[in-house]
Design a protein around this motif. Structure first.
Motif, short mmCIF file in Angstrom:
data_model
loop_
_atom_site.label_atom_id
_atom_site.label_comp_id
_atom_site.label_asym_id
_atom_site.label_seq_id
_atom_site.Cartn_x
_atom_site.Cartn_y
_atom_site.Cartn_z
N SER A 138 6.41 -8.66 -7.40
CA SER A 138 5.82 -9.36 -8.69
C SER A 138 5.44 -10.79 -8.46
O SER A 138 4.78 -11.26 -9.07
CB SER A 138 7.18 -9.22 -9.71
N GLU A 142 1.87 -10.72 -7.09
CA GLU A 142 1.09 -10.31 -8.36
C GLU A 142 0.78 -11.78 -8.88
O GLU A 142 -0.54 -11.99 -9.06
CB GLU A 142 1.57 -9.28 -9.34
N ASN A 146 -2.75 -5.69 -14.44
CA ASN A 146 -2.27 -4.50 -14.73
C ASN A 146 -3.13 -3.23 -15.45
O ASN A 146 -2.97 -2.65 -16.60
CB ASN A 146 -0.99 -4.36 -15.75
N HIS A 147 -4.47 -2.89 -14.77
CA HIS A 147 -5.48 -2.24 -15.42
C HIS A 147 -5.10 -0.80 -14.98
O HIS A 147 -4.79 -0.44 -13.96
CB HIS A 147 -6.86 -2.56 -14.90
N HIS A 181 -1.46 2.00 -12.90
CA HIS A 181 -1.80 0.78 -13.17
C HIS A 181 -1.83 -0.06 -12.05
O HIS A 181 -0.94 -0.34 -11.36
CB HIS A 181 -0.83 0.00 -14.30
N ASP A 202 -2.61 -3.73 -9.92
CA ASP A 202 -2.16 -4.92 -10.32
C ASP A 202 -3.13 -5.86 -10.75
O ASP A 202 -3.03 -6.48 -11.84
CB ASP A 202 -1.67 -5.70 -8.84
N GLU A 205 -4.18 -4.26 -4.95
CA GLU A 205 -2.75 -4.12 -4.88
C GLU A 205 -2.02 -4.95 -4.02
O GLU A 205 -2.48 -5.54 -2.97
CB GLU A 205 -2.47 -2.65 -4.46
#
Length: 293
Positions: free
Chosen positions: A189, A192, A210-211, A217, A219, A230
């Motif tokens: 996280s 991200e 977060n598509h 999903h 990143d 990712e």
């Protein structure tokens, strides 16, 4: 006996060691006057018939502060073989009650170390591996990689945290704590957030965090050019189950027509320019492919 000692100690010895080997003070002084021995510090000598190596330089620097001195920082990292590059300035830690002035080409810090944080390695007192990693990782670019490598091999994260807690308040402690937090289970996280920050700073648009892609999903996704980015945490967190899940996920995304780029926490922190360049290049290639159709 003296030859064996010099061979083991990189050509460096102390006055006390010379006396135990059978040399009188007068014999030591004769060798100094002749130039056969060189004085590195008070009571520390180098036998001038060999190369003055980095190991000899670090050994003599630490011994020059007395028997309670400890090599630390990058000097300790070199001594533990955590890095192949010896520092120009040797970090030495001494107890607060220790005596002695700072020597040239050394950096002296006064701090009382817990016995758990000290080792004797090849005759030199050095900080133990966990504390060495914490101190060395914050002293130079690429320090996160220096921490990540031992975590993949023979050091556990909890050992680093224990060393951190034993040495709160030392120089560089806040920076080391941030590295440890990034190395914890939330490393992905953190990665991200770093990626989003880099994209914004670079002025790259057209992406969504977060598509949704192929039932997952990603990143960060670029819907128009179908690029999925990712992020990963540090390498030592990867286990067999996580590896299998990530590959299944990545294959599904790729089979749906998306290109997948993967970047680690280390990529994002140590090589941000390279990350942005690869993303720009991927976007350019995909845009050109779309226009050629």
């Amino acid at each position: 006996m003296l030859d064996d000692l010099l061979r083991q100690q990189d050509g460096v010895l102390t006055l006390e060691q010379a006396r135990r080997a059978g040399l009188s003070l007068q014999a030591v002084q004769r060798r100094l006057r002749s130039g056969h021995w060189l004085r590195c510090a008070r009571g520390v000598y180098f036998v001038n018939d060999r190369v003055f190596t980095d190991a000899a330089r670090i050994r003599s620097a630490v011994w020059g502060y007395g028997e309670r001195a400890v090599a630390s920082g990058m000097a300790a990292a070199f001594w533990h073989d955590l890095t192949q590059f010896a520092p120009d300035v040797v970090d030495v830690t001494m107890p607060r009650t220790g005596h002695g002035r700072r020597h040239a080409e050394t950096r002296l810090r006064r701090r009382d170390l817990d016995p758990a944080d000290v080792r004797i390695l090849r005759g030199v007192r050095v900080t133990a591996p966990a504390l060495t990693i914490l101190e060395a990782a914050i002293t130079r670019p690429g320090g996160a990689k220096l921490m990540d490598r031992p975590l993949q091999r023979n050091i556990e994260l909890r050992e680093l945290w224990r060393a951190q807690l034993r040495n709160r308040g030392r120089y560089g402690s806040p920076a080391a704590r941030l590295l440890l937090q990034a190395a914890a289970d939330n490393a992905r996280s953190v990665a991200e957030r770093l990626l989003v920050k880099l994209l914004r700073a670079a002025g790259i648009t057209g992406w969504k965090a977060n598509h949704p892609v192929a039932g997952y999903h990603v990143d960060v996704g670029f819907p128009e050019v179908k690029i999925a980015i990712e992020t990963d945490g540090w390498a030592f967190h990867s286990d067999a189950d996580a590896f299998q899940i990530d590959r299944k996920r990545q294959n599904a995304i790729a089979l749906s027509g998306w290109q997948v780029l993967r970047f680690t926490w280390l990529d994002l922190t140590e090589y941000p320019e390279r990350v942005i360049a690869e993303i720009r290049r991927a976007i350019s290639v995909r845009e050109q492919s779309v226009s050629d159709r």
